[in-house]
Design a protein around this motif. Structure first.
Motif, PDB file in Angstrom:
ATOM      1  N   SER A 136       1.106  -0.931   0.464  1.00 22.67           N
ATOM      2  CA  SER A 136       0.003  -0.029  -0.194  1.00 22.67           C
ATOM      3  C   SER A 136       0.800   1.285  -0.430  1.00 22.67           C
ATOM      4  CB  SER A 136      -1.494   0.061   1.574  1.00 22.67           C
ATOM      5  OG  SER A 136      -0.064  -0.065   2.537  1.00 22.67           O
ATOM      6  N   GLU A 137       2.486   1.488  -0.251  1.00 22.64           N
ATOM      7  CA  GLU A 137       2.826   2.496   0.184  1.00 22.64           C
ATOM      8  C   GLU A 137       3.617   2.607  -1.222  1.00 22.64           C
ATOM      9  OE1 GLU A 137       5.328   1.653   3.632  1.00 22.64           O
ATOM     10  OE2 GLU A 137       4.336   2.122   5.175  1.00 22.64           O
ATOM     11  N   TYR A 138       3.073   2.009  -2.067  1.00 18.14           N
ATOM     12  CA  TYR A 138       3.949   2.202  -3.921  1.00 18.14           C
ATOM     13  C   TYR A 138       3.062   2.073  -4.311  1.00 18.14           C
ATOM     14  CZ  TYR A 138       4.836  -2.602  -4.154  1.00 18.14           C
ATOM     15  OH  TYR A 138       4.326  -4.440  -4.136  1.00 18.14           O
ATOM     16  N   HIS A 139       3.304   2.238  -5.575  1.00 15.14           N
ATOM     17  CA  HIS A 139       2.433   2.104  -6.644  1.00 15.14           C
ATOM     18  C   HIS A 139       3.399   2.093  -8.064  1.00 15.14           C
ATOM     19  CE1 HIS A 139       2.792   6.318  -7.296  1.00 15.14           C
ATOM     20  NE2 HIS A 139       2.949   6.158  -8.510  1.00 15.14           N
ATOM     21  N   TYR A 140       2.744   1.422  -9.194  1.00 12.88           N
ATOM     22  CA  TYR A 140       3.221   1.121 -10.627  1.00 12.88           C
ATOM     23  C   TYR A 140       3.586   2.293 -11.082  1.00 12.88           C
ATOM     24  CZ  TYR A 140       4.134  -3.731  -8.478  1.00 12.88           C
ATOM     25  OH  TYR A 140       4.130  -5.224  -7.681  1.00 12.88           O
ATOM     26  N   GLU A 141       4.223   2.201 -12.203  1.00 12.79           N
ATOM     27  CA  GLU A 141       4.478   3.398 -13.262  1.00 12.79           C
ATOM     28  C   GLU A 141       5.411   2.606 -14.089  1.00 12.79           C
ATOM     29  OE1 GLU A 141       5.396   7.224 -12.481  1.00 12.79           O
ATOM     30  OE2 GLU A 141       3.906   7.699 -11.315  1.00 12.79           O
ATOM     31  N   TYR A 142       5.213   2.944 -15.473  1.00 11.90           N
ATOM     32  CA  TYR A 142       6.188   2.570 -16.709  1.00 11.90           C
ATOM     33  C   TYR A 142       7.155   3.746 -16.740  1.00 11.90           C
ATOM     34  CZ  TYR A 142       3.006  -1.527 -17.914  1.00 11.90           C
ATOM     35  OH  TYR A 142       2.228  -2.641 -18.484  1.00 11.90           O
ATOM     36  N   THR A 143       8.110   3.182 -16.963  1.00 10.63           N
ATOM     37  CA  THR A 143       9.084   4.661 -18.479  1.00 10.63           C
ATOM     38  C   THR A 143       9.177   4.716 -19.216  1.00 10.63           C
ATOM     39  OG1 THR A 143      10.774   2.598 -18.961  1.00 10.63           O
ATOM     40  CG2 THR A 143      11.039   3.067 -16.550  1.00 10.63           C
ATOM     41  N   ALA A 144       9.284   5.610 -19.595  1.00  8.94           N
ATOM     42  CA  ALA A 144       9.604   6.847 -21.049  1.00  8.94           C
ATOM     43  C   ALA A 144       9.738   5.326 -21.781  1.00  8.94           C
ATOM     44  CB  ALA A 144      10.167   7.647 -21.413  1.00  8.94           C
ATOM     45  N   CYS A 145       9.035   5.791 -23.061  1.00  5.57           N
ATOM     46  CA  CYS A 145       9.340   4.858 -23.821  1.00  5.57           C
ATOM     47  C   CYS A 145      10.839   5.032 -24.320  1.00  5.57           C
ATOM     48  CB  CYS A 145       8.600   5.233 -24.988  1.00  5.57           C
ATOM     49  SG  CYS A 145       6.620   3.774 -24.923  1.00  5.57           S
ATOM     50  N   ASP A 146      11.556   4.167 -25.401  1.00  7.64           N
ATOM     51  CA  ASP A 146      12.888   4.598 -25.740  1.00  7.64           C
ATOM     52  C   ASP A 146      12.074   4.214 -27.683  1.00  7.64           C
ATOM     53  OD1 ASP A 146      12.529   1.875 -26.234  1.00  7.64           O
ATOM     54  OD2 ASP A 146      13.687   1.207 -24.129  1.00  7.64           O
ATOM     55  N   SER A 147      13.782   4.630 -28.188  1.00  6.30           N
ATOM     56  CA  SER A 147      13.775   4.479 -29.236  1.00  6.30           C
ATOM     57  C   SER A 147      12.698   3.317 -30.364  1.00  6.30           C
ATOM     58  CB  SER A 147      14.561   5.043 -30.451  1.00  6.30           C
ATOM     59  OG  SER A 147      15.646   3.883 -29.246  1.00  6.30           O
ATOM     60  N   THR A 148      13.014   1.793 -29.263  1.00  8.28           N
ATOM     61  CA  THR A 148      12.472   0.434 -30.005  1.00  8.28           C
ATOM     62  C   THR A 148      11.052   0.080 -29.662  1.00  8.28           C
ATOM     63  OG1 THR A 148      13.307  -0.682 -27.993  1.00  8.28           O
ATOM     64  CG2 THR A 148      14.738  -0.638 -30.001  1.00  8.28           C
ATOM     65  N   GLY A 149      11.056   0.898 -28.810  1.00  2.00           N
ATOM     66  CA  GLY A 149       9.137   1.245 -28.202  1.00  2.00           C
ATOM     67  C   GLY A 149       8.260   0.724 -27.577  1.00  2.00           C
ATOM     68  N   SER A 150      10.271   0.151 -26.662  1.00  2.00           N
ATOM     69  CA  SER A 150       9.695  -0.869 -25.459  1.00  2.00           C
ATOM     70  C   SER A 150       9.773   0.113 -23.777  1.00  2.00           C
ATOM     71  CB  SER A 150      10.834  -1.806 -25.302  1.00  2.00           C
ATOM     72  OG  SER A 150      12.218  -0.963 -25.305  1.00  2.00           O
ATOM     73  N   ARG A 151       9.405  -0.525 -22.876  1.00  2.46           N
ATOM     74  CA  ARG A 151       9.543   0.133 -21.254  1.00  2.46           C
ATOM     75  C   ARG A 151       9.372  -0.394 -20.451  1.00  2.46           C
ATOM     76  NH1 ARG A 151       3.412   2.459 -22.382  1.00  2.46           N
ATOM     77  NH2 ARG A 151       2.139  -0.078 -22.380  1.00  2.46           N
ATOM     78  N   TRP A 152       9.805   0.326 -18.940  1.00  2.00           N
ATOM     79  CA  TRP A 152       9.780  -0.704 -18.328  1.00  2.00           C
ATOM     80  C   TRP A 152       8.801  -0.161 -17.201  1.00  2.00           C
ATOM     81  CZ3 TRP A 152      13.594  -4.532 -17.005  1.00  2.00           C
ATOM     82  CH2 TRP A 152      14.318  -4.654 -18.215  1.00  2.00           C
ATOM     83  N   ARG A 153       8.423  -1.674 -16.752  1.00  2.00           N
ATOM     84  CA  ARG A 153       7.408  -1.056 -14.831  1.00  2.00           C
ATOM     85  C   ARG A 153       7.863  -0.880 -14.108  1.00  2.00           C
ATOM     86  NH1 ARG A 153       4.229  -5.479 -12.552  1.00  2.00           N
ATOM     87  NH2 ARG A 153       6.135  -5.513 -10.497  1.00  2.00           N
ATOM     88  N   VAL A 154       7.700  -0.047 -13.201  1.00  4.31           N
ATOM     89  CA  VAL A 154       9.298   0.568 -12.296  1.00  4.31           C
ATOM     90  C   VAL A 154       7.890   0.821 -10.772  1.00  4.31           C
ATOM     91  CG1 VAL A 154      11.149   1.147 -13.230  1.00  4.31           C
ATOM     92  CG2 VAL A 154       8.986   2.858 -12.403  1.00  4.31           C
ATOM     93  N   ALA A 155       8.408   0.162  -9.763  1.00  2.00           N
ATOM     94  CA  ALA A 155       7.618   0.247  -8.246  1.00  2.00           C
ATOM     95  C   ALA A 155       8.066   2.371  -7.933  1.00  2.00           C
ATOM     96  CB  ALA A 155       7.481  -0.935  -7.415  1.00  2.00           C
ATOM     97  N   VAL A 156       7.098   2.669  -7.534  1.00  2.00           N
ATOM     98  CA  VAL A 156       7.673   4.098  -7.297  1.00  2.00           C
ATOM     99  C   VAL A 156       6.402   4.489  -5.623  1.00  2.00           C
ATOM    100  CG1 VAL A 156       7.413   5.993  -7.627  1.00  2.00           C
ATOM    101  CG2 VAL A 156       7.546   5.236  -9.185  1.00  2.00           C
ATOM    102  N   PRO A 157       7.472   4.666  -4.483  1.00  2.00           N
ATOM    103  CA  PRO A 157       6.845   4.937  -3.563  1.00  2.00           C
ATOM    104  C   PRO A 157       5.889   6.667  -2.869  1.00  2.00           C
ATOM    105  CG  PRO A 157       8.875   5.376  -3.167  1.00  2.00           C
ATOM    106  CD  PRO A 157       8.654   4.537  -4.189  1.00  2.00           C
ATOM    107  N   HIS A 158       4.628   6.380  -2.666  1.00  2.00           N
ATOM    108  CA  HIS A 158       3.468   7.698  -2.675  1.00  2.00           C
ATOM    109  C   HIS A 158       4.501   7.595  -1.451  1.00  2.00           C
ATOM    110  CE1 HIS A 158       0.425   4.902  -3.561  1.00  2.00           C
ATOM    111  NE2 HIS A 158       0.543   4.104  -2.596  1.00  2.00           N
ATOM    112  N   THR A 159       5.634   7.948  -0.948  1.00  4.90           N
ATOM    113  CA  THR A 159       6.473   8.871  -0.333  1.00  4.90           C
ATOM    114  C   THR A 159       8.262   8.928  -0.465  1.00  4.90           C
ATOM    115  OG1 THR A 159       4.786   9.287   1.798  1.00  4.90           O
ATOM    116  CG2 THR A 159       6.612  10.637   1.752  1.00  4.90           C
ATOM    117  N   PRO A 160       8.466   9.211  -0.861  1.00  7.15           N
ATOM    118  CA  PRO A 160      10.350   9.440  -1.674  1.00  7.15           C
ATOM    119  C   PRO A 160      10.571   8.604  -0.470  1.00  7.15           C
ATOM    120  CG  PRO A 160       9.432  10.874  -3.124  1.00  7.15           C
ATOM    121  CD  PRO A 160       8.057  10.864  -2.244  1.00  7.15           C
ATOM    122  N   GLY A 161      11.763   8.366  -0.479  1.00  6.67           N
ATOM    123  CA  GLY A 161      12.875   7.565   0.601  1.00  6.67           C
ATOM    124  C   GLY A 161      12.053   6.678   1.879  1.00  6.67           C
ATOM    125  N   LEU A 162      10.998   6.596   1.963  1.00  2.00           N
ATOM    126  CA  LEU A 162      10.056   5.873   3.347  1.00  2.00           C
ATOM    127  C   LEU A 162      10.717   4.651   3.879  1.00  2.00           C
ATOM    128  CD1 LEU A 162       6.743   7.595   4.063  1.00  2.00           C
ATOM    129  CD2 LEU A 162       7.739   5.722   5.713  1.00  2.00           C
TER     130      LEU A 162
END
Length: 962
Positions: free
Chosen positions: A1-27
């Motif tokens: 519950s303390e983080y959510h998923y986001e996608y990175t920006a697309c690269d030149s090949t049209g692919s991206r990564w799913r990363v976990a981002v905390p709601h409050t950075p450094g927590l």
């Protein structure tokens, strides 16, 4: 519950990564590792969302919805996040602070279910910027009833380049809300909704409304949206929510609607229920049933729909008893009663007054049309509906109810609903003589008698639609109006729709407070309708054939003799009343200074005019003024600082009476790409006026020309008098004429009758001789009334030109005779100064005559003088000698007289003594000299007036005076 998923920006090949981002950075630490994401172009279908945990599409739960790759805006209680509303003054070159301040409040306004545009002459823009991950669409619903507003929707990319321009200009909506969709490209898109109203006259425009803006192609949707209050979604995977029906309600994110309590009610799509008020006499209305077989109709009372009041509350009124039977009203003219007491149309060739059909007698033809004056049922070519004044949707309700001798506006759901009545006419059948006439545009006319009874600001609109094109308002009546008649002239043979719309109040309050405010229409009469019915037969021209005689049409300019049915030409310089061409009195004489055209349909002036004064006759030729000229009044400014002009176009004379001035309404044309002709309504007349907003103000290629008005449809006459046929051209409006040549005044009338100009508009053009202004000269408006009119109905112009001077005649020049030079004398002709004529006769050639010079006459004079002197000298000598002789003779006479006194014996003989002349004896006989005659005349008269002559007696006695 303390983080959510986001996608990175697309690269030149049209692919991206799913990363976990905390709601409050450094927590927190130990986030899940990045994993390979879905393809950049991946998206879920509508009704699904992308579950980021396992990166797959899942259907939305009940009570929620998703657009798949899109977003929708359908709640407009406030401006949604991401939208911006701007307003600018239209004058692009004028960036002064003052002008933009005028427009700060002219923006798009959120009003709950929709957002409304401005209605003034500022430019209001609604913007939304969006970044699309894939190409998508934007679609929205809009309501755009008023063509006086320019409404454009366009999209720009990152480089501010607009997309394809074809759909930029929106078309006015015909029936309520319409749907508009535009494709969007991947990347950044900025959406613009922009409006500008050209309402520089008194009538306020109706705003453009926009709702339900949906954009697809935004990105994946990682969650579903809950349904808004008043809607529900009862299935999984919904792409939209459904509205709750009337008397139901729902809260946010509901899967179904809940019914209101019996003492409460709600409208469609409501989030709450309201308590029912007690029924009053404003909640029901009356109507009549159709005639039964016995020819009777029942009076019926009905609750106004939707019924929201309660009859059970204290003080509530009950519905009055229905069933009172009355005799049916008669059928309308041209119809007859069948056995079942219904009304049917008489067949062609017969007529009726509403009872039985009768055949038209020989020599007549039916005058077809529609005349509705009895209202037992709504005629088949009329329909009625209600347009909501709140969300502008059409309701399946009856807007007008029949009531015997009139039809009246029924009770709507709310006081600001529009009660709409429409009559559709398939086409017209004007008389043949009208068809041949290209200038006189009247094809038919519609006349209706109405009345409005109002306690607040009600409005009755009369609108005309041509060939199913948008209805344009022709006339509006505000507030209570007594029973009165209005006539509209139809100038185009096409399918026409005539619409009456009644709105009790323009306020945005719902409810029924003013249901007693009502509009009544007593009768509607349309002439010359194709497939119409006849209430009478009119005489026609008879044509003999094998089958007997049949009706035919007279040639243009011929009237019908009522008795014999034959055609006779109208006398010269008369015009024929085309719609009643019966008898010689149908030929109306033309006004002064005008003549009729070949087909006797109009009077015109052929640019020639003549007027006699006590001293001379002035002949005019205005051919140099026959082309159209334009004139703009001084600039005017609206309350917001928009500059506009009244622009006039005039055509004075000639052209066989053809109307040459054209004024257009190109507000609608501005939406059409150059080269295509849009639907603009040009007006042709002798004089017309339009409101022009110049191009440097609007920024459009052409200036905006709107609200064209005809000021002169027929020429009344041309004269030098101030007044003609009730129209006056006051001399004091313009600077006085100073040359002594009378102004020639052209008097015109227009056919348009408005509430403010009950007898139509009139125009006078004062044509004045001005030798210093070459043709075509200059036009001016009255200095005291800069818009050409002081009262809004009577327009005045002054046209000064050398071409307005009378034709030159012999009175306009004089001769100058030169002295005699070398035996030649010249006579030169010059114009009188100032020259007050043009054209006409030219100056005669210089005349040369032979003459004698002065030294010759001097010689003659000297010779004559010398001769006279010599003659006088000779005469003087002659008379002096004569005088000497007379003196001698006189002394002789005196001596003779002395001898007689001395009684000496008379001599016996008359012997001549030596030295005497023989003639001495004859002195008193025949030969008297001139001097002697005078002498004898003066001295020898006796007192009785006879001459005394000495006679000698034969006896030789002394002389005796006898």
């Amino acid at each position: 519950s303390e983080y959510h998923y986001e996608y990175t920006a697309c690269d030149s090949t049209g692919s991206r990564w799913r990363v976990a981002v905390p709601h409050t950075p450094g927590l927190c630490t130990s986030l899940p590792d990045p994993v390979k994401g879905t393809e950049c172009s991946f998206s879920c279908k509508a009704g699904e969302f992308l579950d980021m945990k396992d990166q797959s599409c899942k259907p939305c739960a009940e009570g929620r919805y998703s657009l798949g790759t899109g977003i929708r805006f359908d709640e407009w209680d406030e401006l949604p996040h991401g939208f911006a509303s701007l307003s600018t003054n239209m004058e692009i070159e004028d960036s002064t602070l003052e002008s933009t301040e005028n427009c700060t409040s002219s923006k798009w306004v959120p009003l709950g279910d929709y957002i409304a545009s401005n209605t003034d002459e500022c430019t209001a823009t609604l913007m939304y910027a969006v970044n699309l991950k894939q190409s998508g669409t934007v679609n929205f619903e809009y309501y755009y009833p008023d063509s006086n507003i320019i409404f454009e929707f366009f999209v720009q990319n990152d480089q501010c380049q607009p997309n394809a321009d074809d759909s930029r200009w929106m078309k006015t909506t015909e029936k309520g809300w319409e749907f508009h969709s535009v494709e969007l490209n991947r990347g950044n898109n900025v959406l613009y909704w922009r409006t500008t109203a050209f309402s520089v006259w008194s009538k306020a425009s109706k705003p453009v409304l926009v709702r339900s803006i949906a954009i697809t192609g935004v990105a994946y949707t990682s969650e579903c949206f809950p349904c808004k209050p008043g809607t529900y979604a009862d299935q999984q995977g919904s792409s939209s929510c459904k509205l709750c029906p009337a008397n139901f309600y729902s809260n946010k994110g509901e899967t179904s609607c809940h019914q209101c309590d019996p003492d409460k009610y709600s409208e469609k799509g409501s989030s709450t229920c309201k308590p029912r008020p007690a029924c009053t006499d404003k909640d029901y209305f009356y109507t009549h049933t159709a005639c039964d077989a016995k020819g009777e109709t029942q009076l019926m009372y009905k609750w106004a729909q939707p019924k929201i009041c309660s009859e059970d509350l204290e003080g509530a009124v009950k519905l009055p008893a229905s069933g009172l039977k009355t005799h049916c009203p008669p059928c309308n003219p041209g119809f007859f009663k069948t056995n079942s007491s219904t009304c049917e149309a008489c067949p062609y060739g017969s007529y009726s007054n509403g009872s039985d059909c009768s055949h038209c007698p020989a020599g007549t033809e039916p005058a077809v049309g529609f005349e509705y004056k009895w209202w037992n049922t709504l005629p088949t070519n009329m329909e009625t509906t209600v347009l909501s004044g709140i969300n502008f949707e059409y309701k399946g309700m009856t807007g007008w109810e029949v009531a015997g001798d009139h039809i009246y506006s029924a009770v709507g759901a709310s006081d600001n609903d529009f009660m709409i009545l429409t009559l559709v006419v398939p086409g017209f059948r004007p008389p043949q003589s009208v068809m041949a006439d290209s200038e006189n545009k009247e094809v038919a006319r519609i006349t209706f008698v109405f009345e409005t009874i109002c306690s607040v600001n009600c409005e009755l609109y009369f609108m005309v639609g041509v060939n199913s094109r948008t209805n344009s308002p022709v006339e509006t009546w505000k507030g209570s109006k007594g029973k009165q008649s209005y006539t509209y002239i139809i100038e185009e043979n096409a399918t026409m729709s005539f619409t009456w719309a009644f709105q009790r109040t323009t306020f945005h309050e719902t409810g029924r407070k003013y249901t007693n405010d009502v509009a009544k229409i007593y009768s509607i009469n349309v002439t010359n309708v194709m497939d119409g019915v006849a209430s009478y037969c009119r005489p026609c021209a008879l044509e003999a054939s094998d089958m007997g005689s049949s009706c035919t049409s007279c040639p243009a300019g011929y009237y019908i003799d009522r008795d014999s049915g034959t055609c006779h030409p109208c006398p010269p310089n008369t015009i024929l009343k085309a719609h009643q061409p019966y008898g010689a009195q149908a030929c109306m004489p033309c006004g002064p200074g005008t003549k009729s055209n070949k087909i006797h349909s109009l009077c015109y002036n052929d640019c020639a005019f003549s007027v006699s004064t006590s001293t001379r006759t002035f002949e005019y030729n205005f051919l140099a003024l026959e082309n159209t000229v334009s004139l703009a009044g001084g600039p005017s400014f609206t309350s917001k600082g928009l500059k506009y002009f009244h622009h006039f176009t005039l055509s004075l004379c000639g052209n066989q009476g053809k109307k040459m001035s054209v004024c257009t309404d190109n507000v609608t044309d501005l939406r059409v790409p150059e080269g295509e002709s849009g639907f603009s309504k040009p007006i042709t007349a002798y004089v017309c006026q339009a409101v022009i907003i110049p191009p440097e103000v609007t920024g459009y290629k052409a200036g905006v020309s709107s609200q064209p008005v005809s000021l002169a449809d027929r020429l009344i006459g041309v004269t030098t008098d101030m007044t003609l046929d009730g129209i006056t051209s006051p001399a004091e409006l313009f600077h006085p004429e100073s040359l002594g040549i009378p102004d020639v005044i052209f008097f015109y009338r227009s056919n348009d009758v408005t509430q403010s100009c009950s007898s139509g508009r009139s125009t006078t053009i004062r044509v004045r001789c001005s030798p210093l202004k070459p043709a075509p000269g200059s036009l001016s408006l009255p200095s005291s009334c800069s818009d050409g009119t002081c009262d809004g109905c009577n327009f005045h112009f002054l046209w000064e030109s050398v071409a307005a001077c009378p034709l030159c005649s012999t009175a306009d020049y004089h001769a100058i005779v030169s002295s005699c030079v070398a035996g030649i004398q010249k006579t030169t002709y010059v114009w009188r100064e100032p020259k007050l004529c043009s054209g006409g006769i030219s100056l005669p050639e210089q005349r040369v005559t032979i003459c004698k010079t002065i030294d010759f006459w001097l010689k003659v004079g000297i010779s004559a003088g010398t001769c006279t002197a010599i003659l006088l000298t000779v005469l003087t000598c002659y008379f002096w000698k004569k005088n000497q002789k007379l003196e001698y003779k006189y002394s002789k006479l005196v001596m003779n007289a002395t001898l007689k006194d001395c009684d000496l014996p008379a001599a016996d003989s008359c012997a001549i003594m030596e030295g005497e002349d023989v003639e001495d004896d004859l002195i008193f006989t025949s030969k008297k000299s001139l001097f002697g005659k005078i002498k004898s005349f003066t001295s020898k008269r006796t007192p009785d007036g006879f001459d005394s002559v000495p006679l000698k007696t034969s006896s030789g006695g002394p002389d005796m005076d006898l």
